[in-house]
Design an enzyme around this catalytic site. Structure first.
Site, short mmCIF file in Angstrom:
data_model
loop_
_atom_site.label_atom_id
_atom_site.label_comp_id
_atom_site.label_asym_id
_atom_site.label_seq_id
_atom_site.Cartn_x
_atom_site.Cartn_y
_atom_site.Cartn_z
N ASP A 119 0.80 -1.23 0.00
CA ASP A 119 0.00 0.00 0.00
C ASP A 119 0.84 1.28 0.00
O ASP A 119 0.29 2.37 -0.24
CB ASP A 119 -0.97 0.01 1.19
CG ASP A 119 -2.06 -1.04 1.03
OD1 ASP A 119 -2.46 -1.29 -0.12
OD2 ASP A 119 -2.49 -1.62 2.05
N ASP A 178 -4.76 -5.68 -6.64
CA ASP A 178 -4.68 -4.26 -6.28
C ASP A 178 -3.26 -3.71 -6.45
O ASP A 178 -3.04 -2.55 -6.75
CB ASP A 178 -5.09 -4.02 -4.81
CG ASP A 178 -6.15 -4.96 -4.27
OD1 ASP A 178 -6.28 -6.07 -4.82
OD2 ASP A 178 -6.81 -4.60 -3.30
#
Ligand code: GLY
Length: 402
Positions: A119, A178
């Site tokens: 992330d 992702d």
């Protein structure tokens, strides 16, 4: 000065009227400038109400009208600074720029903290990446290069991909769809003094994802589990979706956007083809009203929630495709599809208006955990603004080259 203002005014009117005709197959029109203008008003007001620069809007709970904020460690911390940079990009408003700088500065520690997961890309590229693009601040560049090196520490050369979620110990090495978006930080760093190694990592990661996480029918698993010692693919799972063999809506759109970006940065045709086929799958399975449910295979009841964030991310990816494809018919198909998604998101069913501080309603974060169901979520706003700005730039540059 006066002449240039008049000229700018003339161009925007033309842009608006050109947009009105090309945007609509149905009678409704998408007025990009108007949606952006009203969004900026809301963003500025929310920014003035938020005076703690170390806490970042993430979601608006059902019982509230205001952003619920998280610390910098949360995977969503970069989106609010990114929203502010987009609002500044559109408006040129110096107060918004100041807010963007202050929130962005609070993300710095992520670049220098040992990597917990992939992330870092969302956190740093959405904040510092947009900040650097718009200001050229050399300090921002330094921080982004450090962040790319931190992200690269999660790369396992035996598997050939980044370990997306090291905390999920049930998988020896996992890579999630992702993570495709976060390769942009590595590609950027490689072009900006970070070395060829970062680009090679990004390409290898995209290749592994394409081979194992994208299924033969061009839907995607959420996660691929690999043997960290041999690199062997073990199994595909769908952590945030309905089932391991289902098509989780947002995952599909991370793939559409991620592979189009990977093609833009690497020139590898197989990434372009993957993005196009994933986009085709997404479009072919869209429900009647044009916005996906949270998972394309979830049982449909009156309560099945939508995911506006997936629609916004898909629009970004399809506008990328439009800019990368040569064939006029094929490229226009993706542009029209992106416009259609943006048009629906800009309708009263999805725009939050004066209901709360967000721009968009109806996103779904983590349905299997019963978290963030059918509420405003910050990344929907972020990618919605990004798509509108992309479309505005495309229309402006096509107009000026006529
Ligand atoms: N894990 C990022 C997302 O929810 O899409």
């Amino acid at each position: 000065m006066r002449i240039s203002k008049i000229f700018v005014g003339f161009v925007s009117i033309v842009l608006m009227s050109s947009s009105c005709t090309s945007f609509s197959k149905d009678k409704k029109v998408l007025n990009v400038n108007k949606v952006l203008e009203s969004s900026v008003v809301k963003i500025k007001k929310s920014a003035n109400d938020l005076n703690d620069y170390t806490h970042f809007p993430r979601r608006i709970r059902k019982d509230s009208t205001n952003w619920n904020c998280v610390t910098v460690k949360d995977w969503c911390s970069g989106f609010w600074p990114g929203v502010l940079w987009y609002a500044y990009e559109f408006s040129g408003d110096k107060d918004i720029k100041k807010q963007a700088e202050l929130f962005t500065a609070s993300v710095k520690e992520i670049a220098y903290t040992p990597a917990h997961d992939h992330d870092i890309g969302f956190q740093v590229y959405c904040s510092y990446g947009n900040g650097y693009r718009l200001t050229g601040n050399p300090e921002y560049k330094k921080i982004m290069l450090a962040a790319a090196d931190t992200l690269a520490t999660l790369y396992n050369p035996i598997v050939g991909s980044i370990h997306s979620w090291p905390s999920k110990k049930q998988y020896p090495h996992n890579t999630i769809i992702d993570n495709m978006i976060n390769l942009e930080l590595l590609f950027w760093a490689s072009k900006n003094g970070g070395g060829e190694r970062l680009k090679n990592i990004a390409i290898s990661h995209a290749e592994v994802t394409m081979k194992h996480i994208v299924r033969p029918d061009y839907s995607a698993f959420h996660l691929g589990s690999f043997d960290d010692k041999t690199g062997a693919f073990i199994e595909g799972k769908t952590h945030q979706g309905y089932a391991d063999n289902s098509m989780w809506a947002r995952g599909q759109t991370w793939g559409i956007y991620g592979f189009s970006m990977a093609y833009r940065e690497s020139g590898k045709k197989e990434f372009l083809e993957t993005s196009m086929k994933m986009a085709d799958k997404f479009l072919e399975r869209l429900p009647e009203d044009g916005i996906p449910y949270w998972d394309f295979d979830a049982p449909l009841t009156a309560e099945t929630p939508k995911d506006a964030s997936a629609a916004a991310i898909a629009a970004c990816g399809m506008l990328e495709l439009y800019q990368l494809i040569d064939d006029e018919v094929v490229k226009n198909k993706y542009k029209e599809a992106a416009i259609s998604l943006l048009k629906i998101l800009s309708s009263p069913n999805y725009l939050s208006g004066d209901k709360n501080q967000a721009i968009l309603l109806h996103s779904t974060g983590h349905k299997p955990k019963n978290k963030e169901i059918d509420i405003p979520i910050i990344y929907a706003d972020y990618y919605f603004l990004e798509a509108l700005l992309k479309l505005k730039k495309i229309e402006s540059s096509e107009l000026s080259s006529k």
